[in-house]
Design a protein around this motif. Structure first.
Motif, PDB file in Angstrom:
ATOM      1  N   GLY A 143       0.811  -1.209   0.000  1.00 51.74           N
ATOM      2  CA  GLY A 143       0.000   0.000   0.000  1.00 51.74           C
ATOM      3  C   GLY A 143       0.844   1.257   0.000  1.00 51.74           C
ATOM      4  O   GLY A 143       1.913   1.323  -0.610  1.00 51.74           O
ATOM      5  N   HIS A 144       0.371   2.262   0.735  1.00 51.87           N
ATOM      6  CA  HIS A 144       1.067   3.548   0.810  1.00 51.87           C
ATOM      7  C   HIS A 144       2.195   3.409   1.836  1.00 51.87           C
ATOM      8  O   HIS A 144       1.958   3.330   3.031  1.00 51.87           O
ATOM      9  CB  HIS A 144       0.093   4.653   1.233  1.00 51.87           C
ATOM     10  N   ASN A 145       3.430   3.417   1.363  1.00 52.26           N
ATOM     11  CA  ASN A 145       4.560   3.199   2.269  1.00 52.26           C
ATOM     12  C   ASN A 145       5.649   4.246   2.125  1.00 52.26           C
ATOM     13  O   ASN A 145       6.783   4.046   2.555  1.00 52.26           O
ATOM     14  CB  ASN A 145       5.150   1.798   2.059  1.00 52.26           C
ATOM     15  N   ARG A 146       5.301   5.384   1.558  1.00 52.61           N
ATOM     16  CA  ARG A 146       6.284   6.449   1.319  1.00 52.61           C
ATOM     17  C   ARG A 146       6.975   6.893   2.604  1.00 52.61           C
ATOM     18  O   ARG A 146       8.165   7.205   2.610  1.00 52.61           O
ATOM     19  CB  ARG A 146       5.587   7.639   0.673  1.00 52.61           C
ATOM     20  N   ASP A 147       6.253   6.918   3.727  1.00 50.57           N
ATOM     21  CA  ASP A 147       6.807   7.441   4.974  1.00 50.57           C
ATOM     22  C   ASP A 147       7.493   6.366   5.818  1.00 50.57           C
ATOM     23  O   ASP A 147       8.007   6.687   6.905  1.00 50.57           O
ATOM     24  CB  ASP A 147       5.688   8.062   5.821  1.00 50.57           C
ATOM     25  N   LEU A 148       7.535   5.147   5.356  1.00 50.23           N
ATOM     26  CA  LEU A 148       7.848   4.030   6.248  1.00 50.23           C
ATOM     27  C   LEU A 148       9.306   3.575   6.155  1.00 50.23           C
ATOM     28  O   LEU A 148      10.152   4.242   5.594  1.00 50.23           O
ATOM     29  CB  LEU A 148       6.845   2.915   6.011  1.00 50.23           C
ATOM     30  N   ALA A 149       9.603   2.408   6.730  1.00 45.00           N
ATOM     31  CA  ALA A 149      10.976   2.011   7.036  1.00 45.00           C
ATOM     32  C   ALA A 149      11.786   1.597   5.812  1.00 45.00           C
ATOM     33  O   ALA A 149      11.263   1.011   4.858  1.00 45.00           O
ATOM     34  CB  ALA A 149      10.960   0.863   8.037  1.00 45.00           C
ATOM     35  N   ILE A 150      13.084   1.886   5.898  1.00 42.40           N
ATOM     36  CA  ILE A 150      14.052   1.380   4.918  1.00 42.40           C
ATOM     37  C   ILE A 150      15.114   0.521   5.599  1.00 42.40           C
ATOM     38  O   ILE A 150      15.895  -0.146   4.923  1.00 42.40           O
ATOM     39  CB  ILE A 150      14.729   2.525   4.136  1.00 42.40           C
ATOM     40  N   LEU A 151      15.145   0.528   6.930  1.00 38.24           N
ATOM     41  CA  LEU A 151      16.128  -0.245   7.688  1.00 38.24           C
ATOM     42  C   LEU A 151      15.423  -1.086   8.750  1.00 38.24           C
ATOM     43  O   LEU A 151      14.484  -0.615   9.400  1.00 38.24           O
ATOM     44  CB  LEU A 151      17.132   0.677   8.386  1.00 38.24           C
ATOM     45  N   GLY A 152      15.862  -2.323   8.914  1.00 39.66           N
ATOM     46  CA  GLY A 152      15.388  -3.140  10.014  1.00 39.66           C
ATOM     47  C   GLY A 152      13.957  -3.609   9.931  1.00 39.66           C
ATOM     48  O   GLY A 152      13.420  -4.131  10.915  1.00 39.66           O
ATOM     49  N   ALA A 153      13.303  -3.444   8.790  1.00 40.97           N
ATOM     50  CA  ALA A 153      11.907  -3.872   8.655  1.00 40.97           C
ATOM     51  C   ALA A 153      11.842  -5.388   8.480  1.00 40.97           C
ATOM     52  O   ALA A 153      12.858  -6.065   8.334  1.00 40.97           O
ATOM     53  CB  ALA A 153      11.247  -3.164   7.479  1.00 40.97           C
ATOM     54  N   SER A 154      10.624  -5.917   8.504  1.00 42.20           N
ATOM     55  CA  SER A 154      10.425  -7.353   8.322  1.00 42.20           C
ATOM     56  C   SER A 154       9.211  -7.569   7.420  1.00 42.20           C
ATOM     57  O   SER A 154       8.464  -6.627   7.147  1.00 42.20           O
ATOM     58  CB  SER A 154      10.193  -8.030   9.677  1.00 42.20           C
ATOM     59  N   PRO A 155       8.987  -8.799   6.946  1.00 40.92           N
ATOM     60  CA  PRO A 155       7.787  -9.064   6.135  1.00 40.92           C
ATOM     61  C   PRO A 155       6.484  -8.823   6.895  1.00 40.92           C
ATOM     62  O   PRO A 155       5.418  -8.761   6.282  1.00 40.92           O
ATOM     63  CB  PRO A 155       7.940 -10.545   5.773  1.00 40.92           C
ATOM     64  N   ASP A 156       6.587  -8.662   8.230  1.00 41.26           N
ATOM     65  CA  ASP A 156       5.387  -8.462   9.041  1.00 41.26           C
ATOM     66  C   ASP A 156       5.101  -7.007   9.357  1.00 41.26           C
ATOM     67  O   ASP A 156       4.002  -6.683   9.803  1.00 41.26           O
ATOM     68  CB  ASP A 156       5.516  -9.243  10.351  1.00 41.26           C
ATOM     69  N   CYS A 157       6.076  -6.118   9.165  1.00 36.81           N
ATOM     70  CA  CYS A 157       5.846  -4.712   9.530  1.00 36.81           C
ATOM     71  C   CYS A 157       6.939  -3.826   8.949  1.00 36.81           C
ATOM     72  O   CYS A 157       8.129  -4.151   9.039  1.00 36.81           O
ATOM     73  CB  CYS A 157       5.812  -4.554  11.052  1.00 36.81           C
ATOM     74  N   VAL A 158       6.524  -2.689   8.377  1.00 33.24           N
ATOM     75  CA  VAL A 158       7.477  -1.714   7.836  1.00 33.24           C
ATOM     76  C   VAL A 158       7.253  -0.346   8.464  1.00 33.24           C
ATOM     77  O   VAL A 158       7.646   0.683   7.905  1.00 33.24           O
ATOM     78  CB  VAL A 158       7.379  -1.626   6.297  1.00 33.24           C
TER      79      VAL A 158
END
Length: 329
Positions: A143-158
């Protein structure tokens, strides 16, 4: 908003006992995040334990030259305190960049560190969100993920951690003091928050009922030369796309020591230890700063709409450290 019971604690131990005895209870400090989540039906506590009168509101110098900040200190008082402004300007700058005056007057230091993510899918109960309901999926990945993580994320949460203050405190090597059902403990702020892994619903390492009572800042002399730079879509009251908290100690053109933390890039404030290690002992040049920032971001895995955060983070790190080093000469 769902019905709930309200209790006003009279001392820290009583607050811990009240919360520990109710699995769905929550602490109420300033309420600037919790009450919003209750209105959205994201948070559903059946008991609120008011701790505004039981956590310290003082800022005091410690015998070793450090500073202790009570968990009940308001963000406004923290940003205005002369000791903080002189010894740790990065902290005052981070707080002022974080919210409106009205919110800073209510929000507390302890509550600021424990605020929940501002991911729009987390706040929308009509969409799947592993952080809100484990096992339902992460809507942000597709979905909309422009503001979200680029480091340390996982398939369950960004999702990203929203606190500006936490980024500055991580850069300053702060330590959190807590009181819980098992007693008192001290937690380095770098270890307070978690990366999501397979359990994104757990934002931090605190146990149920554990209460933040104070934050201790070490006697870091070169913290007087520190800065918080925040890049956001608009200048007022917006969360960071990328932020940098930094301090640097330069002598004879060489970096004796440095502290760097990033915000807006991960599920927790991101301490840039790889970049710090590469910079210590060498000259302050733009080329070295760029190499160090690039090394820190080498493991970045952007989402579909936020690859721009990688060069943005690199450039903000470089610009902030160049400015600090220039002031040091």
């Amino acid at each position: 908003m769902r019905p709930f019971r309200y209790e006003r604690a009279t001392d820290p131990a009583g607050a811990v006992a009240l919360l520990a005895g109710s699995p769905r209870a929550a602490y109420l400090g300033g309420g600037t995040n919790l009450v919003d989540l209750m209105k959205l039906d994201v948070a559903r506590p059946d008991l609120l334990v008011d701790i505004r009168r039981v956590t310290s509101r003082s800022i005091e110098e410690l015998p070793d030259g450090g500073v202790r900040v009570g968990a009940g200190v308001s963000n406004s008082d923290l940003a205005a305190d002369p000791l903080i402004r002189h010894r740790y300007p990065v902290i005052a700058q981070a707080v002022v960049s974080g919210a409106s005056t009205q919110l800073r007057n209510l929000a507390t230091v302890g509550g600021n560190l424990l605020q929940r993510t501002r991911c729009l899918y987390f706040q929308d109960v009509t969409t799947p969100c592993n952080k809100r309901e484990p096992g339902t999926g992460c809507s942000a990945i597709e979905g909309h993920n422009r503001d979200l993580a680029i480091l340390g994320a996982s398939p369950d949460c960004v999702a990203t951690h929203p606190s500006d203050l936490a980024v500055a405190l991580v850069a300053m090597d702060a330590t959190v003091q807590t009181l819980g059902p098992s007693g008192v403990r001290r937690i380095p702020l770098t270890e307070l928050h978690r990366l999501p892994g397979a359990e994104p619903q757990a934002d931090n390492v605190l146990t149920h009922g554990e209460l933040i009572t104070a934050v201790d800042l070490p006697p870091l002399q070169f913290a007087t030369r520190s800065w918080y730079r925040k890049v956001r879509d608009r200048a007022s009251y917006a969360f960071a796309l990328v932020s940098v908290a930094a301090a640097i100690d330069v002598a004879d053109g060489l970096v004796r020591d440095v502290r760097i933390a990033l915000g807006g890039v991960a599920h927790k404030p991101w301490r840039a230890t790889r970049a710090e290690d590469l910079l210590r002992g060498g000259p302050v040049t733009e080329e070295r700063l760029r190499r160090a920032a690039a090394a820190e971001l080498a493991d970045a895995r952007p989402q579909s709409d936020n690859a721009f955060k990688i060069p943005l983070a690199r450039n903000v790190v470089v610009r902030t450290l160049l400015d600090l080093a220039s002031d040091a000469r």
